[in-house]
Design an enzyme around this catalytic site. Structure first.
Site, PDB file in Angstrom:
ATOM      1  N   GLY A 197      22.956  23.193  90.681  1.00  0.00           N
ATOM      2  CA  GLY A 197      23.143  21.768  90.938  1.00  0.00           C
ATOM      3  C   GLY A 197      24.589  21.480  91.336  1.00  0.00           C
ATOM      4  N   SER A 198      25.094  20.354  90.883  1.00  0.00           N
ATOM      5  CA  SER A 198      26.429  19.909  91.310  1.00  0.00           C
ATOM      6  C   SER A 198      27.562  20.748  90.732  1.00  0.00           C
ATOM      7  CB  SER A 198      26.629  18.439  90.917  1.00  0.00           C
ATOM      8  OG  SER A 198      25.740  17.607  91.648  1.00  0.00           O
TER       9      SER A 198
END
Length: 624
Positions: free
Chosen positions: A333-334
């Site tokens: 993810g981020s």
């Protein structure tokens, strides 16, 4: 006269000659007596040889006594945490053993012993299997860790069971139970597969061997070298005396880099949620904490866990046997954004001042399907620092597209993504760092621009382990030096005054083209917590130090935008995983943490507080 000569001897001698007969008789007597004396003398000499010259040798064999060569197991090395607290120790215990050659009826013996001690369900089957690797006169264990009542009951009827005995030994014990299972591992009974990997002579007296974790990785160090005893035993097989002894060599004591206080803080912060926490020192790669939850108590495995108890662990929710720290496969993810941003800066496709406009939607040229920001109204104009602070997807969509998947792959590979870190715990997974070549080999398909876009925010084919995230962040904050993470901190022989420090080898150096690019990314991570719009600003205030980090969300299933926002309405097992990576103090990093809370939802809300608890626990302690 003529007649008398006819019936006499041819020489005219009489038929009987008393003189000759007397001489013959006397010679026979002398000969017989001489032979008798020789026999008696031989017997006396033999008797003297046996009773005097060879007395020591044969006295041990009289009255059915025997002299045996008995291998002696070495004491297994102890294991401590970095501050000297014991985390794997040896405790006195008793085991029940059978010498097969001294037992006429095994079935009868097992039936009788079952009335005295509680035998495991598979005791007989395990005995039949174990005796194959022992000699007929070697003792084969049938039960470990007898309690005091069982020992006392057997002692009363000991004389009824020739060839069976209760033997004292040192048993492995893990005082922290499930807290350290996935890092420390455990020992279990030796089987045929184990013997194929070790020297069987050195393990002839040993009953246990490392099965996982540090116990398995450093088995050769921990086990030591077996010794030998020449013992005199009676007809029941009991040792009368030790005639000779070659002492075994004690295994090494190990000191791990793990800190129990930090490990406990991580365990407590996760609560009842499944997940993982890894903390390392970015300055040398030493692993300060490695938590995988749920876990299991390793102590029953030492004594021989029953099939029912083992099945209960397998059936319990959460896969307690699975080491999420090194085997868990999660979309980053981020948490991948800092590395994508640094790649764009270092590869020259972006500058620190370059701004990208976020309207809430990002479009590929000629494609009507949008790629969304988490804020549907958008974030306006952002640069690298502000894009990290508020986690702007559109900014990293554009950077990924400008970089291209192959250039992004090559840069991120330098930080250890898509490969094992080399940690000294068996079973590590490599994760996935996608590229055109990887997809062509894996799926026989071409690479599409849309896959590059979502790879820029850590989705799509990207897969990491919590340990990989920690190592990558450590490499980012220490100036590009990538260490192979190590749990083993030092080792020593008993009696040594000091342990010998074991340093983690360097796994590679990421070239720094412009130090200001690295500083810009780090400032963006600092603003995640200390910036006015930081996504993890809720962690403030901090106790006297600055912290930097990045949250992330790993998709479990594809959901619509509305479903994704209202995680409370989604079934718990379908919610996204919450991730957070962090380090502190910001100006002089001493600890890096990676947290994954499975099905936790938001990384800033669920995973970030866990990371802070771990950092607080490490920084609160006195310097070493």
């Amino acid at each position: 006269m003529k007649f008398r000569r006819l019936i006499g001897s041819p020489a005219g001698r009489p038929l009987k000659d008393p003189y000759l007969e007397t001489r013959l008789f006397r010679s026979r007597i002398v000969t017989g007596f001489a032979l008798l004396l020789l026999v008696v003398a031989g017997l006396m000499l033999r008797y003297f040889w046996l009773q005097v010259i060879q007395h020591e040798k044969f006295s041990a064999q009289s009255n059915n006594n025997q002299v045996k060569l008995v291998p002696v197991a070495p004491n297994r090395g102890l294991i401590y945490d970095r501050r000297g607290r014991p985390i794997a120790e040896n405790r006195p215990a008793y085991r029940l053993e059978i010498v097969p050659e001294k037992v006429a009826d095994i079935e009868q013996i097992f039936a009788a012993l079952g009335a005295l001690v509680e035998l495991p369900e598979d005791a007989r089957q395990r005995f039949d299997k174990d005796r194959l690797r022992y000699r007929s006169f070697d003792a084969v264990p049938i039960k470990f860790n007898l309690n005091e009542e069982e020992v006392a009951r057997f002692a009363v009827d000991r004389h009824r069971y020739p060839g069976v005995d209760v033997v004292p030994y040192l048993a492995r014990h893990y005082p922290y139970k499930e807290l350290l299972t996935h890092a420390l591992g455990y020992v279990g009974r030796i089987d045929e597969n184990d013997l194929a990997t070790v020297d069987p002579v050195n393990y002839r007296a040993s009953t246990h061997i490392g099965k996982s974790g540090i116990e398995k990785q450093y088995e050769a160090r921990l086990h030591g070298r077996s010794g030998m005893e020449k013992v005199e035993t009676n007809v029941q097989g009991r040792v009368i005396q030790v005639l000779e002894r070659q002492d075994p060599q004690h295994g090494d004591d190990l000191v791990l880099a793990l800190d129990i206080a930090v490990q406990q803080a991580a365990w407590a912060a996760l609560g009842d949620r499944p997940g993982s926490v890894v903390a390392i020192n970015p300055n040398d790669g030493s692993v300060l904490a490695m938590v995988s939850k749920p876990a299991f108590d390793p102590n029953p495995f030492v004594y021989g866990i029953s099939a029912a108890a083992y099945q209960a662990i397998l059936d319990a929710p959460g896969q307690a046997l699975f080491n999420r720290a090194i085997q868990g496969s999660f979309e980053p993810g981020s948490t991948l954004k800092p590395f994508v941003g640094l790649a764009a800066l270092e590869e020259g496709v972006a500058t620190r001042d370059r701004r990208v406009f976020s309207s809430g939607k990002f479009f590929l040229p000629g494609v009507s399907r949008p790629y969304r920001d988490w804020n549907e109204r958008g974030h306006g104009w952002v640069n690298i620092e502000s894009a990290l602070e508020i986690s702007v997807n559109s900014y990293f969509y554009q950077l990924a597209l400008d970089l291209g998947i192959d250039r992004m792959h090559d840069f991120l590979a330098q930080f250890g993504f898509g490969q094992i870190t080399g940690v000294d715990v068996p079973g590590e997974a490599a994760g996935i760092l996608p590229s055109r070549a990887w997809k062509r080999e894996r799926f026989k398909q071409p690479w599409y621009p849309g896959e590059t876009v979502i790879a820029g925010i850590g989705q799509g084919f990207n897969v990491v382990t919590p340990l990989q995230l920690a190592v990558a962040l450590a490499t980012l904050v220490n100036g590009g030096q990538r260490f192979e993470p190590r749990l083993l901190y030092a080792a020593k022989q008993p009696g040594d005054q000091r342990a010998q420090r074991i340093w983690a080898p360097v796994g590679g150096q990421v070239p720094v083209r412009d130090a200001e690019n690295w500083q810009a990314v780090q400032q963006g991570l600092r603003r995640v917590i200390h910036g006015p719009a930081g996504t993890a600003r809720a962690l403030l205030p901090l106790d006297g130090y600055e912290m930097a980090g990045k949250s992330g969300t790993a998709q479990v299933v594809q959901m619509s935008q509305d479903q994704d926002k209202q995680s409370s309405d989604v079934a718990a097992n379908l919610r996204h995983h919450a991730l957070f990576i962090a380090y502190a103090p910001f100006d002089k990093p001493a600890i890096v943490v990676a947290v994954v809370v499975e099905h936790g939802g938001g990384g800033s809300r669920e995973a970030a507080p866990v990371a802070r608890s771990v950092i607080d626990a490490w920084l609160a302690q006195e310097p070493e």
